[in-house]
Design an enzyme around this catalytic site. Structure first.
Site, PDB file in Angstrom:
ATOM      1  N   ASN A 240     -20.882  -1.977  -5.177  1.00 47.91           N
ATOM      2  CA  ASN A 240     -20.771  -1.126  -3.993  1.00 47.91           C
ATOM      3  C   ASN A 240     -19.680  -0.094  -4.184  1.00 47.91           C
ATOM      4  O   ASN A 240     -18.782  -0.267  -5.014  1.00 47.91           O
ATOM      5  CB  ASN A 240     -20.408  -1.973  -2.773  1.00 47.91           C
TER       6      ASN A 240
ATOM      7  N   HIS B 244      -4.548   2.121   5.703  1.00 43.38           N
ATOM      8  CA  HIS B 244      -4.073   1.232   6.775  1.00 43.38           C
ATOM      9  C   HIS B 244      -5.255   0.674   7.572  1.00 43.38           C
ATOM     10  O   HIS B 244      -5.304   0.794   8.793  1.00 43.38           O
ATOM     11  CB  HIS B 244      -3.056   1.963   7.654  1.00 43.38           C
TER      12      HIS B 244
ATOM     13  N   HIS C   4      -3.420  -5.148   5.730  1.00 44.21           N
ATOM     14  CA  HIS C   4      -2.899  -4.131   4.821  1.00 44.21           C
ATOM     15  C   HIS C   4      -1.385  -4.151   4.737  1.00 44.21           C
ATOM     16  O   HIS C   4      -0.699  -4.742   5.561  1.00 44.21           O
ATOM     17  CB  HIS C   4      -3.398  -2.730   5.215  1.00 44.21           C
TER      18      HIS C   4
ATOM     19  N   HIS D  25       5.303   5.417   3.849  1.00 42.82           N
ATOM     20  CA  HIS D  25       4.398   5.623   4.992  1.00 42.82           C
ATOM     21  C   HIS D  25       5.105   6.369   6.122  1.00 42.82           C
ATOM     22  O   HIS D  25       4.462   7.100   6.867  1.00 42.82           O
ATOM     23  CB  HIS D  25       3.906   4.245   5.473  1.00 42.82           C
TER      24      HIS D  25
HETATM   25  C1  23J Z   1       0.194   5.672  11.522  1.00 39.52           C
HETATM   26  C2  23J Z   1       0.852   6.105  12.631  1.00 39.52           C
HETATM   27  C3  23J Z   1       1.381   5.209  13.537  1.00 39.52           C
HETATM   28  C4  23J Z   1       1.261   3.862  13.280  1.00 39.52           C
HETATM   29  C5  23J Z   1       0.601   3.394  12.132  1.00 39.52           C
HETATM   30  C6  23J Z   1       0.066   4.308  11.276  1.00 39.52           C
HETATM   31  C7  23J Z   1       0.475   1.946  11.849  1.00 39.52           C
HETATM   32  O1  23J Z   1       0.656   1.094  12.673  1.00 39.52           O
HETATM   33  C8  23J Z   1       0.190   1.495  10.475  1.00 39.52           C
HETATM   34  O2  23J Z   1      -0.894   0.960  10.198  1.00 39.52           O
HETATM   35  O3  23J Z   1       1.072   1.637   9.637  1.00 39.52           O
HETATM   36  S1  23J Z   1       1.940   2.733  14.420  1.00 39.52           S
HETATM   37 MN    MN Z   2      -0.027   0.284   8.363  1.00 41.67          MN
END
Ligand code: 23J
Ligand code: MN
Length: 262
Positions: free
Chosen positions: A65, A72, A76, A82
């Site tokens: 696949n 995320h 994860h 991030h």
């Molecule tokens: C991007 C923006 C805000 C948040 C998040 C991602 C997550 O919770 C994440 O999965 O890292 S709060």
């Molecule tokens: Mn995350």
């Protein structure tokens, strides 16, 4: 006893069941719930999968696949890169984090009763200190796992618990994060909810304190864990290596724990 003996004994203990291997991972499929951010922001990509061949004219002897998802999605790993507060740290991405940091002892905070009674339940420093009174000081390089039984919410609506004023899911009071990151020097935190921050954390000061302060301290996160009810408060080991995505901000992963037999 030489070091190789320790590993031989570990393998024997797994074979005999003296050490249990606990899967802390949720199944990854198109219906896997993903984070919902306010509408003005880009959204997480749900898991998509399609078949390249299945023992057919596209590939007569093989099945495989393709898949697509955000970094995320599902169970994860959150890397320091991030968050903007972690963007300039060394070794802050999935391909550069030292691999030793993917393995550490588990400290399991059991707040299942509190989170069932109050979906907005927040862990406080007092809560952590009361845990330490019973179970001992959280060691450096630990994974601190927050048991809420949220993973038992199999209905995605109940799991995300989204209301007009945003999601209502448990998390961390802002001051717990510097306490865990600096005073306890943990590897990171793991939660059963869709993200490491509380559902209402966009309204906290700072906003998203777990992301802001944990990644600001070059520490990690694990989201959408399950089976935390299978772990003792101390004594288990977490193994959580993300995919080696170059400059990845995180990745879906398999999270395993080694735990003593009950
Ligand atoms: C991007 C923006 C805000 C948040 C998040 C991602 C997550 O919770 C994440 O999965 O890292 S709060
Ligand atoms: Mn995350």
């Amino acid at each position: 006893m030489g070091h190789s003996n320790t590993l031989t004994e570990l393998m024997l203990s797994i074979a005999t069941g003296e050490v249990r291997v606990v899967d802390l991972t949720q199944p990854l499929e198109p219906k896997t719930p993903v984070l919902q951010l306010p509408a003005e922001f880009a959204q997480a990509t749900p898991f998509e999968i399609g078949t390249l061949s299945e023992y057919d004219d596209r590939g007569p002897a093989w099945y495989w696949n393709w898949f697509k998802c955000s970094e995320h999605t599902g169970t994860h790993f959150d890397a320091p890169i991030h968050w903007v507060t972690g963007k300039d740290h060394e070794n802050n991405a999935t391909d550069t984090i030292p691999v030793e940091n993917f393995i550490g002892p588990a400290c399991v905070l059991d707040a299942a009763a509190e989170a069932t009674a109050d979906p907005d339940f927040l862990v406080t420093i007092d809560y952590i200190k009361a845990w330490e009174e019973k179970h001992g000081r959280i060691p450096a390089r630990s994974w601190v796992l927050f048991r809420t039984d949220w993973s038992k919410r199999t209905d995605p609506e109940a799991y995300l618990n989204m209301h007009d004023d945003g999601a209502h899911t448990p998390g961390w009071a802002p001051d717990t994060i510097p306490f865990l990151a600096e005073e306890r020097d943990i590897l990171g935190v793991g939660v059963e909810t869709v993200g490491t921050d509380a559902g209402q954390a966009g309204t906290f000061d700072p906003a998203y304190p777990c992301h802001t302060l944990m990644h600001g301290a070059n520490k990690y996160g694990l989201a959408s864990l399950t089976n935390l009810d299978q772990l003792p408060p101390t004594g288990a080991i977490v193994i959580a290596p993300p995919l080696k995505i170059v400059r990845g901000s995180g990745s879906p992963l398999r999270v395993l724990a080694l735990a003593p037999a009950k």
